[in-house]
Design a protein around this motif. Structure first.
Motif, PDB file in Angstrom:
ATOM      1  N   GLY A   1      14.559  -1.582  -1.798  1.00 29.67           N
ATOM      2  CA  GLY A   1      14.188  -0.584  -0.805  1.00 29.67           C
ATOM      3  C   GLY A   1      15.360   0.286  -0.385  1.00 29.67           C
ATOM      4  O   GLY A   1      15.195   1.208   0.410  1.00 29.67           O
ATOM      5  N   TRP A   2      16.552  -0.006  -0.930  1.00 26.84           N
ATOM      6  CA  TRP A   2      17.761   0.688  -0.463  1.00 26.84           C
ATOM      7  C   TRP A   2      17.960   1.982  -1.244  1.00 26.84           C
ATOM      8  O   TRP A   2      18.702   2.039  -2.211  1.00 26.84           O
ATOM      9  N   ASN A   3      17.260   3.019  -0.821  1.00 23.92           N
ATOM     10  CA  ASN A   3      17.398   4.337  -1.430  1.00 23.92           C
ATOM     11  C   ASN A   3      18.434   5.106  -0.609  1.00 23.92           C
ATOM     12  O   ASN A   3      18.145   5.598   0.482  1.00 23.92           O
ATOM     13  N   VAL A   4      19.641   5.199  -1.143  1.00 18.29           N
ATOM     14  CA  VAL A   4      20.772   5.773  -0.403  1.00 18.29           C
ATOM     15  C   VAL A   4      20.440   7.161   0.140  1.00 18.29           C
ATOM     16  O   VAL A   4      20.811   7.504   1.261  1.00 18.29           O
ATOM     17  N   ALA A   5      19.714   7.947  -0.642  1.00 23.87           N
ATOM     18  CA  ALA A   5      19.424   9.330  -0.246  1.00 23.87           C
ATOM     19  C   ALA A   5      18.496   9.395   0.962  1.00 23.87           C
ATOM     20  O   ALA A   5      18.435  10.419   1.642  1.00 23.87           O
ATOM     21  N   GLU A   6      17.746   8.313   1.228  1.00 22.35           N
ATOM     22  CA  GLU A   6      16.727   8.384   2.280  1.00 22.35           C
ATOM     23  C   GLU A   6      16.955   7.407   3.426  1.00 22.35           C
ATOM     24  O   GLU A   6      16.176   7.393   4.385  1.00 22.35           O
ATOM     25  N   VAL A   7      18.002   6.607   3.354  1.00 20.06           N
ATOM     26  CA  VAL A   7      18.255   5.606   4.400  1.00 20.06           C
ATOM     27  C   VAL A   7      18.311   6.238   5.793  1.00 20.06           C
ATOM     28  O   VAL A   7      17.761   5.703   6.759  1.00 20.06           O
ATOM     29  N   ALA A   8      18.945   7.406   5.895  1.00 21.96           N
ATOM     30  CA  ALA A   8      19.113   8.046   7.208  1.00 21.96           C
ATOM     31  C   ALA A   8      17.786   8.476   7.828  1.00 21.96           C
ATOM     32  O   ALA A   8      17.697   8.663   9.046  1.00 21.96           O
ATOM     33  N   GLN A   9      16.738   8.628   7.014  1.00 17.93           N
ATOM     34  CA  GLN A   9      15.438   9.072   7.540  1.00 17.93           C
ATOM     35  C   GLN A   9      14.558   7.897   7.976  1.00 17.93           C
ATOM     36  O   GLN A   9      13.459   8.100   8.495  1.00 17.93           O
ATOM     37  N   MET A  10      15.020   6.670   7.745  1.00 21.57           N
ATOM     38  CA  MET A  10      14.188   5.493   8.034  1.00 21.57           C
ATOM     39  C   MET A  10      14.385   5.038   9.480  1.00 21.57           C
ATOM     40  O   MET A  10      15.501   5.074  10.000  1.00 21.57           O
ATOM     41  N   ALA A  11      13.295   4.579  10.103  1.00 23.95           N
ATOM     42  CA  ALA A  11      13.395   4.040  11.464  1.00 23.95           C
ATOM     43  C   ALA A  11      14.379   2.874  11.488  1.00 23.95           C
ATOM     44  O   ALA A  11      15.126   2.692  12.448  1.00 23.95           O
ATOM     45  N   LEU A  12      14.376   2.079  10.434  1.00 27.06           N
ATOM     46  CA  LEU A  12      15.297   0.956  10.294  1.00 27.06           C
ATOM     47  C   LEU A  12      15.575   0.810   8.806  1.00 27.06           C
ATOM     48  O   LEU A  12      14.643   0.638   8.021  1.00 27.06           O
ATOM     49  N   PRO A  13      16.854   0.915   8.383  1.00 27.08           N
ATOM     50  CA  PRO A  13      17.141   0.736   6.955  1.00 27.08           C
ATOM     51  C   PRO A  13      16.723  -0.667   6.508  1.00 27.08           C
ATOM     52  O   PRO A  13      16.733  -1.599   7.311  1.00 27.08           O
ATOM     53  N   PRO A  14      16.324  -0.821   5.239  1.00 27.21           N
ATOM     54  CA  PRO A  14      15.786  -2.116   4.807  1.00 27.21           C
ATOM     55  C   PRO A  14      16.784  -3.255   4.998  1.00 27.21           C
ATOM     56  O   PRO A  14      17.934  -3.160   4.579  1.00 27.21           O
ATOM     57  N   CYS A  15      16.313  -4.309   5.665  1.00 26.60           N
ATOM     58  CA  CYS A  15      17.112  -5.529   5.823  1.00 26.60           C
ATOM     59  C   CYS A  15      16.901  -6.417   4.593  1.00 26.60           C
ATOM     60  O   CYS A  15      17.846  -6.764   3.907  1.00 26.60           O
ATOM     61  N   HIS A  16      15.619  -6.768   4.326  1.00 26.38           N
ATOM     62  CA  HIS A  16      15.325  -7.514   3.084  1.00 26.38           C
ATOM     63  C   HIS A  16      15.230  -6.471   1.983  1.00 26.38           C
ATOM     64  O   HIS A  16      14.199  -5.905   1.700  1.00 26.38           O
TER      65      HIS A  16
ATOM     66  N   THR B   1       0.831  -1.217   0.000  1.00 30.59           N
ATOM     67  CA  THR B   1       0.000   0.000   0.000  1.00 30.59           C
ATOM     68  C   THR B   1       0.860   1.258   0.000  1.00 30.59           C
ATOM     69  O   THR B   1       0.345   2.360  -0.234  1.00 30.59           O
ATOM     70  N   GLY B   2       2.141   1.119   0.309  1.00 31.27           N
ATOM     71  CA  GLY B   2       3.015   2.290   0.396  1.00 31.27           C
ATOM     72  C   GLY B   2       2.945   3.009   1.729  1.00 31.27           C
ATOM     73  O   GLY B   2       3.630   4.011   1.942  1.00 31.27           O
ATOM     74  N   ASP B   3       2.133   2.512   2.649  1.00 33.19           N
ATOM     75  CA  ASP B   3       1.969   3.151   3.961  1.00 33.19           C
ATOM     76  C   ASP B   3       3.246   2.974   4.785  1.00 33.19           C
ATOM     77  O   ASP B   3       3.900   1.933   4.716  1.00 33.19           O
ATOM     78  N   THR B   4       3.580   4.000   5.572  1.00 32.98           N
ATOM     79  CA  THR B   4       4.765   3.902   6.430  1.00 32.98           C
ATOM     80  C   THR B   4       4.432   4.219   7.889  1.00 32.98           C
ATOM     81  O   THR B   4       5.332   4.435   8.700  1.00 32.98           O
ATOM     82  N   ASN B   5       3.138   4.257   8.205  1.00 32.37           N
ATOM     83  CA  ASN B   5       2.733   4.533   9.576  1.00 32.37           C
ATOM     84  C   ASN B   5       2.223   3.237  10.203  1.00 32.37           C
ATOM     85  O   ASN B   5       1.490   2.481   9.554  1.00 32.37           O
ATOM     86  N   ILE B   6       2.588   2.997  11.466  1.00 28.46           N
ATOM     87  CA  ILE B   6       2.228   1.721  12.102  1.00 28.46           C
ATOM     88  C   ILE B   6       0.733   1.606  12.408  1.00 28.46           C
ATOM     89  O   ILE B   6       0.264   0.535  12.783  1.00 28.46           O
TER      90      ILE B   6
ATOM     91  N   GLN C   1       2.073  12.037  14.282  1.00 31.09           N
ATOM     92  CA  GLN C   1       3.309  12.594  14.864  1.00 31.09           C
ATOM     93  C   GLN C   1       4.281  11.501  15.298  1.00 31.09           C
ATOM     94  O   GLN C   1       5.486  11.627  15.102  1.00 31.09           O
ATOM     95  N   TRP C   2       3.744  10.411  15.887  1.00 29.51           N
ATOM     96  CA  TRP C   2       4.625   9.449  16.546  1.00 29.51           C
ATOM     97  C   TRP C   2       4.643   8.056  15.913  1.00 29.51           C
ATOM     98  O   TRP C   2       5.471   7.229  16.290  1.00 29.51           O
ATOM     99  N   GLY C   3       3.744   7.786  14.973  1.00 23.70           N
ATOM    100  CA  GLY C   3       3.636   6.433  14.418  1.00 23.70           C
ATOM    101  C   GLY C   3       4.343   6.214  13.104  1.00 23.70           C
ATOM    102  O   GLY C   3       4.403   5.087  12.599  1.00 23.70           O
ATOM    103  N   ASP C   4       4.894   7.288  12.529  1.00 25.66           N
ATOM    104  CA  ASP C   4       5.507   7.137  11.209  1.00 25.66           C
ATOM    105  C   ASP C   4       6.939   6.629  11.317  1.00 25.66           C
ATOM    106  O   ASP C   4       7.680   7.001  12.221  1.00 25.66           O
ATOM    107  N   LEU C   5       7.309   5.781  10.381  1.00 20.81           N
ATOM    108  CA  LEU C   5       8.625   5.113  10.397  1.00 20.81           C
ATOM    109  C   LEU C   5       9.621   5.753   9.448  1.00 20.81           C
ATOM    110  O   LEU C   5      10.744   5.268   9.303  1.00 20.81           O
ATOM    111  N   GLY C   6       9.217   6.841   8.791  1.00 25.28           N
ATOM    112  CA  GLY C   6      10.063   7.390   7.740  1.00 25.28           C
ATOM    113  C   GLY C   6       9.851   6.599   6.445  1.00 25.28           C
ATOM    114  O   GLY C   6       9.014   5.695   6.381  1.00 25.28           O
ATOM    115  N   PRO C   7      10.625   6.888   5.401  1.00 22.24           N
ATOM    116  CA  PRO C   7      10.372   6.299   4.075  1.00 22.24           C
ATOM    117  C   PRO C   7      10.867   4.857   3.960  1.00 22.24           C
ATOM    118  O   PRO C   7      11.748   4.533   3.153  1.00 22.24           O
ATOM    119  N   VAL C   8      10.299   3.962   4.782  1.00 21.97           N
ATOM    120  CA  VAL C   8      10.717   2.555   4.796  1.00 21.97           C
ATOM    121  C   VAL C   8      10.103   1.815   3.603  1.00 21.97           C
ATOM    122  O   VAL C   8       9.450   2.407   2.745  1.00 21.97           O
TER     123      VAL C   8
END
Length: 314
Positions: free
Chosen positions: A182-197, A76-81, A126-133
């Motif tokens: 999912g490994w977008n170098v420009a946005e990795v730092a904004q992610m709650a957890l950089p993509p493992c898979h 769905t493209g959603d990034t909020n928990i 405000q608090w549930g978003d994980l960034g661009p994961v």
């Protein structure tokens, strides 16, 4: 009198062998979480998806619907928990909960935090978003368009890697570019957890679709069971959408590790003998890859041994 041909090993034996090898021979190191791991670099496992086979672990119970709901959420493209928590999926809550506790000093427990996420949309924003994961990159990878004066602005709609992949499998099945990442170098730092898979690649072979996942970091004790199910599930969905049979899935791990505080889990699991041949059925063919629901998936003939609990390292 002919000798009986030996039974081929159960598909799960290769996983247990890898677990044994890492536990006995892996490099012991302190990791990001501070818990410590035993680790190796580089591992490959292969599983057939023929006849609806699915490589669910049988030496412990895997809650496959959690993995399935997560995969559908990614698409769905959603990034909020919030949507996950509404479905009783808690696997992403620890990261925003940790951020909230650090930012506010409030010693809130997970249940109370999740209740607020569900009840209060503004709080969730405000608090549930994980960034661009994952999902954000899969279906809305940022594109930029000229804004004049040599400047660029982000386009309202990004690149949908999944839609492009379905189209490419259908129209150019011999391509070696049938992949998404999912490994977008420009946005990795904004992610709650950089993509493992992080990178999935597909191959059409003799009317079958094979799927490969490269996973840069794998918690073999807890995460792998979900990752291999997710790979199998999306390979099956893509095959169905592209009029192909599912072939095999290939899993490749980069840093494959076991946490030192998972000793009980590891010792218990490698002492068990895998058995059974679970099947994953897709009960409906939706009009697109984005229209599946959890009710479309059914696992049959799954009789795992008892659940083994272990702590997650955040």
């Amino acid at each position: 009198m002919h000798a009986m041909s030996p039974q081929p090993p159960h598909y799960e034996e290769q996983y247990l062998d890898l677990m044994r090898h890492i536990w006995r021979h892996g490099d012991e190191r302190i990791d990001r979480t501070g818990v410590g791991t035993r680790s190796i670099l580089g591992a490959t496992l292969r599983f057939s998806l023929a006849d609806d086979a699915v490589p669910l672990l049988t030496t412990k119970r895997v809650y496959w619907k959690v993995a399935a709901r997560e995969m559908l959420w990614f698409l769905t493209g959603d990034t909020n928990i919030r949507e996950l928590v509404k479905q009783n999926v808690h696997i992403w809550t620890d990261w925003p909960l940790d951020s909230y506790r650090k930012a506010t000093g409030e010693d809130i427990d997970r249940d109370a935090f999740e209740a607020r996420i569900i009840e209060d949309e503004a709080f969730a924003r405000q608090w549930g978003d994980l960034g661009p994961v994952y999902g954000a990159q899969w279906v809305n990878w940022p594109r930029y368009e000229p804004a004049g004066d040599g400047l660029f602005r982000r386009a309202a709609q990004g690149h949908n890697q999944i839609a492009a992949l379905v189209d490419a499998i259908r129209t150019n099945p011999g391509s070696r570019r049938l992949l998404f990442t999912g490994w977008n170098v420009a946005e990795v730092a904004q992610m709650a957890l950089p993509p493992c898979h992080m990178t999935y690649q597909f191959q059409v072979s003799d009317g079958r679709l094979n799927g490969l996942l490269f996973q840069r970091s794998c918690d073999l004790g807890l995460g792998f069971a979900f990752n291999i199910f997710g790979l199998s599930m999306i390979t099956r969905m893509l095959a169905q959408q592209c009029d192909l049979e599912p072939g095999e899935v290939v899993w490749q791990g980069g840093d494959v590790h076991l946490y030192l505080n998972h000793a009980d889990l590891v010792e218990e699991q490698i002492s068990r003998t895998p058995a059974g041949a679970p099947k994953l059925r897709i009960n409906r063919r939706p009009s697109s890859i984005f229209d599946y629901g959890i009710e479309d998936f059914e696992v049959q003939d799954y009789a795992p041994q008892a659940h083994i609990s272990a702590p997650v390292a955040v």
